[in-house]
Design a protein around this motif. Structure first.
Motif, PDB file in Angstrom:
ATOM      1  N   GLU A  69       0.800  -1.223   0.000  1.00 43.72           N
ATOM      2  CA  GLU A  69       0.000   0.000   0.000  1.00 43.72           C
ATOM      3  C   GLU A  69       0.834   1.276   0.000  1.00 43.72           C
ATOM      4  N   ASN A  70       2.022   1.227   0.609  1.00 45.08           N
ATOM      5  CA  ASN A  70       2.792   2.459   0.825  1.00 45.08           C
ATOM      6  C   ASN A  70       4.215   2.414   0.300  1.00 45.08           C
ATOM      7  N   ASP A  71       4.637   1.255  -0.238  1.00 48.16           N
ATOM      8  CA  ASP A  71       6.017   1.075  -0.681  1.00 48.16           C
ATOM      9  C   ASP A  71       6.990   1.328   0.464  1.00 48.16           C
ATOM     10  N   MET A  72       6.630   0.861   1.652  1.00 49.09           N
ATOM     11  CA  MET A  72       7.441   1.034   2.861  1.00 49.09           C
ATOM     12  C   MET A  72       7.679  -0.323   3.527  1.00 49.09           C
ATOM     13  N   ASP A  73       8.687  -0.351   4.419  1.00 45.35           N
ATOM     14  CA  ASP A  73       8.990  -1.541   5.224  1.00 45.35           C
ATOM     15  C   ASP A  73       9.159  -2.765   4.333  1.00 45.35           C
TER      16      ASP A  73
END
Length: 329
Positions: free
Chosen positions: A183-187
Motif C-alpha cells: 500500500e505504501n512502498d514502505m517496510d
C-alpha cells in the motif's frame, strides 16, 4: 529491544573456526509461520476461519491471529491442524496535532496454562506515548504478562531508529511488512535494522504480512527450527533460530575461516550486509546462485561487527538471515 551485546559470540568466534547462525543448527524440521495478521475481529476483511484455512492451504505450520487490542488463543477452524500462537497487536499514538507518528507492537505469548497473563477476547484501549520512554510502560506490562514483543513497521509508523532504538524487551522488529509494502512502498527491506545492530544490540528481524485484505496474506513469513508446539516455537523465536522470507529458501549461513557462507535456493543475487562497509553483492551469471562466499576478515581483524545475508530470487523476492556477530568494537 534486547540489551544484550555481541561479546559472547565474539569470544566464541575467536576460539572456533566456525560459527553458524542459530536457524541452521541441528536437523529438526523448519516450520513456516505467520506472526502478524488481522481478521474481522478487528479491521481485517477475512473471518478468523477464512484466514486460518488460507494460511494452512499455503503451507503454514503455525499462525498468530494478532487483531488490534483483542487477545486471541483460539483456533477458529479446529479441523485445520495448525498451531495457533496466542497474541494481539498493541498501539500507542503521539499527540502531534498535525501529522502522524505511532508505536505498534505485536505481542505473542504462551498458552494460558503456561503463564500467559491475558484472557481470551480481552480488549485493551489504544495508548498515548510521546516518545519511546513513555511507551516503555506498555511494553513492560506486556512482558510482565509473559509475552514477547515485535516492533512493527517502523517506516509506516514514521519512526526512524532514534525513535525506538532504546526500547527494552523487543526480541524482534519487522524487516518486511506486506501491507505496508503493497500500500505504501514502505517496510520492504529491513529499514533501520542495521542502525540498531550496529550499536551491538541483539534484535532479530521478522517478515510479516500484517494482512488486512485477503490478498495481503501469505506473502511474508518466518521459518523456525522448532517442534510444532507453542512453547517450542516461542523459545526458538526468542533465541533467533529462524530466518525470514517472501519466497527464497535459505539452507545454511555460517562464518568459517574468515568467510561468510550462504547456501540457498536458486538466487539472482546474494547480499552481505553490515554497518561498517557498503553491501557486498554477488550476482548470478548464466546459472543462478545456490551458494555464496565472501571474505569478511582482514588478517585477524574482523572487517564487520556483524554480518547478515539477504537472498533475492529472479522474481525479486527476498529472504533474510538473522545476524552473526563478530566483534563489539
Amino acid at each position: 529491544m534486547e540489551e544484550k551485546t555481541a561479546g559472547a559470540d565474539c569470544a566464541r568466534t575467536r576460539r572456533k573456526l566456525m560459527i553458524r547462525q542459530q536457524a541452521f543448527l541441528g536437523e529438526g524440521k523448519v516450520l513456516k509461520g505467520g506472526l502478524h495478521c488481522h481478521t474481522t475481529r478487528s479491521d481485517g476483511e477475512g473471518s478468523p476461519e477464512e484466514v486460518i484455512r488460507y494460511h494452512y492451504q499455503h503451507g503454514y505450520d503455525f499462525l498468530a491471529i494478532t487483531d488490534h487490542r483483542i487477545y486471541n488463543y483460539k483456533n477458529y477452524a479446529p479441523e485445520v491442524p495448525i498451531t495457533i500462537i496466542p497474541g494481539m497487536e498493541m498501539d500507542a499514538s503521539f499527540d502531534l496535532g498535525k501529522g502522524f507518528r505511532c508505536f505498534h507492537v505485536v505481542c505473542i505469548g504462551p498458552e494460558k496454562e503456561a503463564g500467559n497473563g491475558y484472557e481470551q477476547d480481552q480488549r485493551l484501549e489504544s495508548g498515548r506515548a510521546g516518545n519511546q520512554e513513555e511507551f516503555q510502560p506498555y511494553l513492560d506490562e506486556i512482558h510482565g504478562k509473559g509475552n514477547l514483543t515485535i516492533y512493527c513497521h517502523p517506516e509506516w509508523s514514521s519512526t526512524p531508529a532514534r525513535y525506538f532504538e532504546n526500547m527494552k524487551g523487543n526480541f524482534a522488529m519487522e524487516i518486511w511488512n506486506t501491507g505496508c509494502a503493497m500500500e505504501n512502498d514502505m517496510d520492504r527491506d529491513a529499514a533501520y535494522w542495521d542502525e540498531i545492530l550496529g550499536q551491538g544490540k541483539v534484535i532479530y528481524g521478522v517478515a510479516t504480512d500484517d494482512g488486512h485484505p485477503m490478498n495481503q496474506h501469505c506473502r511474508g513469513w518466518v521459518m523456525v527450527r522448532a517442534e510444532n508446539t507453542v512453547g517450542a516455537i516461542l523459545e526458538a523465536l526468542k533465541n533467533g533460530a529462524f530466518y525470514s522470507s517472501c519466497g527464497p529458501e535459505i539452507h545454511d549461513f555460517y562464518v568459517e575461516n574468515g568467510k561468510a557462507v550462504v547456501k540457498c535456493s536458486p538466487a539472482a543475487k546474494i547480499r552481505l550486509q553490515s554497518d561498517r562497509h557498503p553491501s557486498r553483492v554477488l550476482k548470478a551469471g548464466e546459472e543462478p546462485l545456490t551458494c555464496g562466499e565472501m571474505d569478511i576478515m582482514n588478517g585477524e581483524q574482523a572487517d564487520y561487527r556483524y554480518v547478515r545475508a539477504v537472498v533475492i530470487d529472479a522474481e525479486g523476492r527476498y529472504a533474510w538471515t538473522n545476524p552473526i556477530f563478530l566483534s563489539q568494537g
